[in-house]
Design a protein around this motif. Structure first.
Motif, PDB file in Angstrom:
ATOM      1  N   THR A 239      -9.612   7.929  25.613  1.00  0.00           N
ATOM      2  CA  THR A 239     -10.750   8.732  25.134  1.00  0.00           C
ATOM      3  C   THR A 239     -10.286   9.753  24.108  1.00  0.00           C
ATOM      4  OG1 THR A 239     -10.510   9.965  27.183  1.00  0.00           O
ATOM      5  CG2 THR A 239     -12.435   8.540  27.009  1.00  0.00           C
ATOM      6  N   ALA A 240      -9.087  10.311  24.314  1.00  0.00           N
ATOM      7  CA  ALA A 240      -8.575  11.272  23.327  1.00  0.00           C
ATOM      8  C   ALA A 240      -8.390  10.581  21.971  1.00  0.00           C
ATOM      9  CB  ALA A 240      -7.241  11.848  23.810  1.00  0.00           C
ATOM     10  N   PHE A 241      -7.876   9.359  22.023  1.00  0.00           N
ATOM     11  CA  PHE A 241      -7.650   8.596  20.800  1.00  0.00           C
ATOM     12  C   PHE A 241      -8.972   8.316  20.081  1.00  0.00           C
ATOM     13  CE2 PHE A 241      -7.093   4.396  18.736  1.00  0.00           C
ATOM     14  CZ  PHE A 241      -6.125   4.765  17.803  1.00  0.00           C
ATOM     15  N   ILE A 242      -9.959   7.871  20.862  1.00  0.00           N
ATOM     16  CA  ILE A 242     -11.267   7.576  20.265  1.00  0.00           C
ATOM     17  C   ILE A 242     -11.868   8.837  19.647  1.00  0.00           C
ATOM     18  CG2 ILE A 242     -13.649   6.836  20.773  1.00  0.00           C
ATOM     19  CD1 ILE A 242     -12.467   5.019  22.938  1.00  0.00           C
ATOM     20  N   SER A 243     -11.694   9.982  20.314  1.00  0.00           N
ATOM     21  CA  SER A 243     -12.302  11.210  19.785  1.00  0.00           C
ATOM     22  C   SER A 243     -11.636  11.628  18.469  1.00  0.00           C
ATOM     23  CB  SER A 243     -12.231  12.335  20.812  1.00  0.00           C
ATOM     24  OG  SER A 243     -10.898  12.721  21.003  1.00  0.00           O
ATOM     25  N   ILE A 244     -10.340  11.339  18.355  1.00  0.00           N
ATOM     26  CA  ILE A 244      -9.668  11.660  17.079  1.00  0.00           C
ATOM     27  C   ILE A 244     -10.265  10.812  15.947  1.00  0.00           C
ATOM     28  CG2 ILE A 244      -7.495  11.495  15.794  1.00  0.00           C
ATOM     29  CD1 ILE A 244      -6.096  12.235  18.432  1.00  0.00           C
ATOM     30  N   ILE A 245     -10.454   9.524  16.215  1.00  0.00           N
ATOM     31  CA  ILE A 245     -11.080   8.655  15.215  1.00  0.00           C
ATOM     32  C   ILE A 245     -12.459   9.198  14.855  1.00  0.00           C
ATOM     33  CG2 ILE A 245     -12.016   6.339  14.796  1.00  0.00           C
ATOM     34  CD1 ILE A 245      -9.780   5.225  16.465  1.00  0.00           C
ATOM     35  N   GLY A 246     -13.202   9.626  15.889  1.00  0.00           N
ATOM     36  CA  GLY A 246     -14.545  10.194  15.665  1.00  0.00           C
ATOM     37  C   GLY A 246     -14.476  11.392  14.741  1.00  0.00           C
ATOM     38  N   MET A 247     -13.511  12.266  14.992  1.00  0.00           N
ATOM     39  CA  MET A 247     -13.370  13.475  14.167  1.00  0.00           C
ATOM     40  C   MET A 247     -13.111  13.103  12.705  1.00  0.00           C
ATOM     41  SD  MET A 247     -11.309  16.497  16.059  1.00  0.00           S
ATOM     42  CE  MET A 247     -10.242  15.587  17.093  1.00  0.00           C
ATOM     43  N   ILE A 248     -12.210  12.143  12.513  1.00  0.00           N
ATOM     44  CA  ILE A 248     -11.877  11.719  11.150  1.00  0.00           C
ATOM     45  C   ILE A 248     -13.136  11.212  10.442  1.00  0.00           C
ATOM     46  CG2 ILE A 248     -10.556  10.059   9.779  1.00  0.00           C
ATOM     47  CD1 ILE A 248      -8.391  10.253  11.965  1.00  0.00           C
ATOM     48  N   ILE A 249     -13.933  10.394  11.179  1.00  0.00           N
ATOM     49  CA  ILE A 249     -15.163   9.868  10.585  1.00  0.00           C
ATOM     50  C   ILE A 249     -16.086  11.011  10.176  1.00  0.00           C
ATOM     51  CG2 ILE A 249     -17.280   8.544  11.059  1.00  0.00           C
ATOM     52  CD1 ILE A 249     -15.564   6.726  12.838  1.00  0.00           C
ATOM     53  N   SER A 267     -26.624  11.196  20.837  1.00  0.00           N
ATOM     54  CA  SER A 267     -25.246  10.703  20.899  1.00  0.00           C
ATOM     55  C   SER A 267     -24.333  11.764  21.486  1.00  0.00           C
ATOM     56  CB  SER A 267     -24.786  10.273  19.511  1.00  0.00           C
ATOM     57  OG  SER A 267     -24.958  11.324  18.600  1.00  0.00           O
ATOM     58  N   MET A 268     -24.637  13.032  21.184  1.00  0.00           N
ATOM     59  CA  MET A 268     -23.842  14.138  21.720  1.00  0.00           C
ATOM     60  C   MET A 268     -23.891  14.155  23.245  1.00  0.00           C
ATOM     61  SD  MET A 268     -22.012  16.506  20.668  1.00  0.00           S
ATOM     62  CE  MET A 268     -22.325  17.537  19.274  1.00  0.00           C
ATOM     63  N   VAL A 269     -25.111  14.015  23.768  1.00  0.00           N
ATOM     64  CA  VAL A 269     -25.269  14.031  25.231  1.00  0.00           C
ATOM     65  C   VAL A 269     -24.493  12.875  25.860  1.00  0.00           C
ATOM     66  CG1 VAL A 269     -26.918  13.714  27.105  1.00  0.00           C
ATOM     67  CG2 VAL A 269     -27.465  15.227  25.205  1.00  0.00           C
ATOM     68  N   CYS A 270     -24.580  11.703  25.252  1.00  0.00           N
ATOM     69  CA  CYS A 270     -23.867  10.537  25.782  1.00  0.00           C
ATOM     70  C   CYS A 270     -22.371  10.813  25.845  1.00  0.00           C
ATOM     71  CB  CYS A 270     -24.109   9.307  24.913  1.00  0.00           C
ATOM     72  SG  CYS A 270     -25.774   8.713  25.039  1.00  0.00           S
ATOM     73  N   ILE A 271     -21.836  11.370  24.775  1.00  0.00           N
ATOM     74  CA  ILE A 271     -20.394  11.622  24.730  1.00  0.00           C
ATOM     75  C   ILE A 271     -19.993  12.625  25.811  1.00  0.00           C
ATOM     76  CG2 ILE A 271     -18.545  12.623  23.338  1.00  0.00           C
ATOM     77  CD1 ILE A 271     -20.099  11.436  20.883  1.00  0.00           C
ATOM     78  N   ILE A 272     -20.786  13.698  25.930  1.00  0.00           N
ATOM     79  CA  ILE A 272     -20.451  14.731  26.927  1.00  0.00           C
ATOM     80  C   ILE A 272     -20.479  14.135  28.336  1.00  0.00           C
ATOM     81  CG2 ILE A 272     -21.247  16.875  27.997  1.00  0.00           C
ATOM     82  CD1 ILE A 272     -22.155  17.781  25.232  1.00  0.00           C
TER      83      ILE A 272
END
Ligand code: UDP
Ligand code: MG
Length: 309
Positions: A239-249, A267-272
Motif C-alpha cells: 500500500t505504501a508503494f501504491i500511494s507513492i505512485i498515486g502521489m507522483i500521478i 475516491s478519498m473515502v475509499c482510500i481512507i
C-alpha cells in the motif's frame, strides 16, 4: 513383555466408555504386550468420572485415570495422559471408537520392528462429515503446509502409537498453546501412516462445531508459522508503494493541468477506508501473536488435577 500404554482423553463420554473398554480389551488381549490404560477426564459434566471409577475398581492394576478440575481441552488431556503413561509404547485414542481398535495389532507390528518411531492412522475419506466442514479442513491443510515448515499430513488423526523416545520428545515441548497435530510432526522421528476409512462415533455427539474447528485451525497456524506476520508486512509495503505512485500521478497532473485540484471526495473515502482496514487487520495479526506470548509468559500449568488413580 513390552508395555503398551493406552491414553484416552474423555470429555462427556459416559455413553462411549462402557463400549470402548471391552472393544479395546478384546484386541489387546491377543497382542504380545502388557497394557495399562490412562483415561483423562477433561472436566466432563456428565457421569464420565463415575464410569472411570467403576473401571478402575474392576481392574485397579491396569486401569488408571486422571481427572481435571475443569475442562482444559483435548490437547491438555493428551499431555496429561502422555505424562502419566509409563509404557515402552504409548498409543493415543479417542473414547468414541472413531479410532478403531482393530488396527492396534497392525500398528504394533509396524512399530515393534524398530524401523519406525511412530505409527499413525490417516483417514482416506471423510464420510459422514458435513461437506462445508470437510472443505474447510482441506483448505486448512493446504494453507498450513504452504506457510509452515512443519508439514501436517492431511487426514491424519491423533490416533498414533509412539515409542518411549518420541513420547519423551513430545513431553519436552512444554508450551501452553498445544497444537498436537503440529507438535507430533515438529519433533521429527520416522512416522508411518496407515490408511483407513472414516468411522462415525458410536454414541454421544462431537464437541467440535465448525466454528470451534475454525478457531482451532487459526491457532494451529499462529502456533506453527510466522507467515501471517510476513503477510502484514507485505500488505503494508504494497500500500505504501501504491500511494507513492498515486502521489507522483497527482504531482504530474498538477503540472500538466494546474486547474484541476481535487480528484473527488468518493475516491478519498475509499482510500481512507481501505488503509484503515489494512491497518486494523495487521494490528489484529500482531495482536494474536502478542496474546500467545502473553499466555506463555504467565507460565500457567497446562492442566490441574483434581483426582488421580
Ligand atoms: N475431548 C476432550 N476434551 C475436549 C473435547 C474432546 O478430551 O474438550 C476428547 C473426546 O472425549 C474424544 C476426543 O477428545 O475422546 C475427540 O473428540 P470428538 O470425538 O468430540 O472429536 P472428533 O472425533 O469429532 O474430532
Ligand atoms: Mg470423535
Amino acid at each position: 513383555m513390552p508395555k503398551l500404554s493406552i491414553v484416552v482423553p474423555c470429555y462427556n463420554e459416559e455413553e462411549t466408555i462402557p463400549l470402548f473398554y471391552p472393544a479395546v480389551e478384546k484386541v489387546v488381549k491377543q497382542m504380545p504386550v502388557d497394557t495399562e490404560y490412562w483415561f483423562v477426564n477433561d472436566g466432563s459434566s456428565d457421569g464420565t468420572l463415575a464410569e472411570l471409577r467403576k473401571l478402575h475398581e474392576q481392574d485397579p492394576e491396569q486401569v488408571h485415570y486422571v481427572s481435571f478440575s475443569r475442562n482444559f481441552g483435548k490437547e491438555a488431556g493428551l499431555y496429561a495422559g502422555l505424562q502419566a503413561a509409563t509404557g515402552d509404547y504409548v498409543v493415543v485414542m479417542d473414547a468414541d471408537l472413531q479410532d478403531p481398535p482393530e488396527y492396534l495389532p497392525e500398528m504394533y507390528k509396524a512399530i515393534s520392528t524398530g524401523e519406525y518411531d511412530c505409527v499413525g492412522m490417516r483417514r482416506t475419506d471423510r464420510k459422514g462429515e458435513a461437506k462445508f466442514k470437510s472443505f474447510l479442513s482441506n483448505q486448512f491443510y493446504n494453507v498450513i503446509n504452504k506457510i509452515s515448515d512443519t508439514k501436517i499430513v492431511s487426514g491424519a488423526r491423533d490416533y498414533r502409537m509412539m515409542t518411549r523416545q518420541m513420547v519423551d520428545a513430545v513431553l519436552s515441548l512444554t508450551e501452553y498453546n498445544r497444537f498436537s497435530k503440529g507438535i507430533f510432526n515438529w519433533v521429527g522421528f520416522k512416522t508411518k501412516y496407515l490408511p483407513y476409512k472414516n468411522v462415525e462415533r458410536v454414541a454421544g455427539t462431537t464437541d467440535w462445531s465448525t466454528w470451534k474447528l475454525f478457531k482451532y485451525a487459526i491457532d494451529g497456524i499462529t502456533d506453527f508459522s510466522e507467515a501471517p506476520l510476513a503477510i502484514a508486512t507485505w500488505a503494508g509495503g504494497l500500500t505504501a508503494f501504491i500511494s507513492i505512485i498515486g502521489m507522483i500521478i497527482v504531482i504530474i497532473r498538477k503540472i500538466i493541468e494546474p486547474a484541476s485540484s481535487a480528484f473527488g471526495w468518493a475516491s478519498m473515502v475509499c482510500i481512507i477506508l481501505f488503509l484503515g482496514g489494512i491497518q486494523l487487520l495487521c494490528l489484529g495479526i500482531v495482536g494474536r501473536y502478542i496474546g500467545r506470548i502473553y499466555m506463555q509468559t504467565k507460565k500457567r500449568p497446562i492442566y490441574i488435577i483434581k483426582e488421580k488413580k
